[in-house]
Design a protein around this motif. Structure first.
Motif, short mmCIF file in Angstrom:
data_model
loop_
_atom_site.label_atom_id
_atom_site.label_comp_id
_atom_site.label_asym_id
_atom_site.label_seq_id
_atom_site.Cartn_x
_atom_site.Cartn_y
_atom_site.Cartn_z
N LEU A 73 9.60 -10.09 -5.46
CA LEU A 73 9.44 -11.09 -4.39
C LEU A 73 8.18 -10.86 -3.58
N GLY A 74 7.49 -9.76 -3.82
CA GLY A 74 6.24 -9.51 -3.10
C GLY A 74 6.10 -8.11 -2.54
N GLY A 75 7.16 -7.30 -2.59
CA GLY A 75 7.06 -5.92 -2.10
C GLY A 75 6.60 -5.86 -0.66
N GLY A 76 5.59 -5.07 -0.40
CA GLY A 76 5.06 -4.92 0.96
C GLY A 76 4.53 -6.20 1.55
N ASN A 77 4.17 -7.17 0.71
CA ASN A 77 3.67 -8.45 1.22
C ASN A 77 4.74 -9.26 1.92
N LEU A 78 6.01 -8.91 1.72
CA LEU A 78 7.08 -9.60 2.45
C LEU A 78 6.90 -9.41 3.95
N LEU A 79 6.50 -8.21 4.36
CA LEU A 79 6.25 -7.95 5.77
C LEU A 79 5.08 -8.79 6.26
N TYR A 139 8.46 -3.36 4.90
CA TYR A 139 8.08 -2.12 5.55
C TYR A 139 8.38 -0.92 4.66
N VAL A 140 9.60 -0.89 4.10
CA VAL A 140 9.98 0.22 3.22
C VAL A 140 9.01 0.31 2.03
N MET A 141 8.69 -0.80 1.42
CA MET A 141 7.80 -0.79 0.25
C MET A 141 6.38 -0.39 0.63
N LYS A 142 5.90 -0.86 1.78
CA LYS A 142 4.55 -0.47 2.23
C LYS A 142 4.48 1.03 2.48
N GLN A 143 5.48 1.56 3.20
CA GLN A 143 5.48 2.99 3.51
C GLN A 143 5.60 3.82 2.23
N ASP A 185 15.21 7.78 4.20
CA ASP A 185 15.89 7.84 2.90
C ASP A 185 15.45 6.69 2.00
N LEU A 186 15.41 5.50 2.57
CA LEU A 186 15.04 4.32 1.78
C LEU A 186 13.58 4.38 1.33
N ILE A 187 12.71 4.81 2.23
CA ILE A 187 11.29 4.93 1.90
C ILE A 187 11.11 5.97 0.79
N GLY A 188 11.84 7.09 0.90
CA GLY A 188 11.75 8.11 -0.15
C GLY A 188 12.22 7.59 -1.49
N ALA A 189 13.36 6.88 -1.50
CA ALA A 189 13.87 6.32 -2.74
C ALA A 189 12.91 5.29 -3.32
N ALA A 190 12.34 4.46 -2.45
CA ALA A 190 11.38 3.45 -2.94
C ALA A 190 10.14 4.13 -3.49
N GLY A 191 9.71 5.22 -2.84
CA GLY A 191 8.55 5.95 -3.37
C GLY A 191 8.82 6.50 -4.77
N LYS A 192 10.01 7.04 -4.98
CA LYS A 192 10.39 7.53 -6.30
C LYS A 192 10.42 6.37 -7.31
N TYR A 193 10.98 5.25 -6.86
CA TYR A 193 11.07 4.07 -7.72
C TYR A 193 9.67 3.60 -8.14
N LEU A 194 8.73 3.67 -7.19
CA LEU A 194 7.37 3.22 -7.47
C LEU A 194 6.57 4.24 -8.26
#
Length: 196
Positions: A73-79, A139-143, A185-194
């Motif tokens: 859907l756009g990742g960090g661009n959603l913000l 925000y989570v995806m950008k971080q 926690d969410l930022i860490g999980a998203a970082g792993k996902y990315l």
């Protein structure tokens, strides 16, 4: 990282206020009441397709599927979409909410609970939900993309200290909904996902 810091860093209150034509105090009250439920929903999305996550990130279940959808859907661009001067594409936020809460009934229940807590009208809170979902997801995806997730500690907390392949997120310990570490926690999980 806590919700208040996220709201300040992103100018989210100003964006919600402008988008919905409400005063900043109302936007702040609504965001403060809704965001803990949205973030908790991110950790254990009821409508996210787990099959999408299986190959991409074993062990994260529905969160992996949700992160994949957020990326699509756009990742960090959603913000950026919410905080820009252009109208917000709220349908993207509604798609996220569908995966997080599973149905409109789930979103309505969250809005009703937040209304009781904040004193803000449920109809206004329902309009805030997709916008706040986009803010939180972006925000989570950008971080995560910037590597600011405190990955080691966050993943240890989210997966109970076990390797991702050995632990499902559904059984992992959760941060309390109001705590700052849920965002970490969410930022860490998203970082792993990315793949960071």
């Amino acid at each position: 990282m806590n919700i208040e810091q996220m709201l300040q860093q992103t100018n989210a209150i100003e964006a919600v206020s402008r988008e919905l034509g409400v005063d900043p105090a109302t936007a702040q009250a609504g965001a403060t009441a809704l965001l803990p439920s949205i973030l908790s929903g991110f950790q254990n999305p009821v409508g996210a397709p787990e099959a999408q996550a299986a190959g991409a990130f074993p062990g994260l279940g529905g969160l992996g599927g949700l992160l994949g959808s957020i990326g699509g859907l756009g990742g960090g661009n959603l913000l950026d979409n919410v905080t820009s001067s252009e109208p917000t594409e709220v349908e993207k936020g509604n798609q996220i909410l569908g995966q997080v809460f599973g149905s409109k009934d789930g979103s309505r229940a969250v809005a009703a609970s937040a209304a009781a807590q904040s004193g803000v009208e449920p109809s206004l809170l329902k309009k805030m939900l997709p916008i706040l979902a986009m803010i939180a997801a972006g925000y989570v995806m950008k971080q995560a993309g910037q590597g600011q997730g405190g990955l080691g500690g966050a993943l240890g907390g989210i997966l109970g200290g076990q390797p991702a392949s050995d632990s499902g997120l559904a059984s992992a310990p959760r941060s309390p909904a109001g705590s700052g570490s849920i965002l970490d926690d969410l930022i860490g999980a998203a970082g792993k996902y990315l793949g960071r």
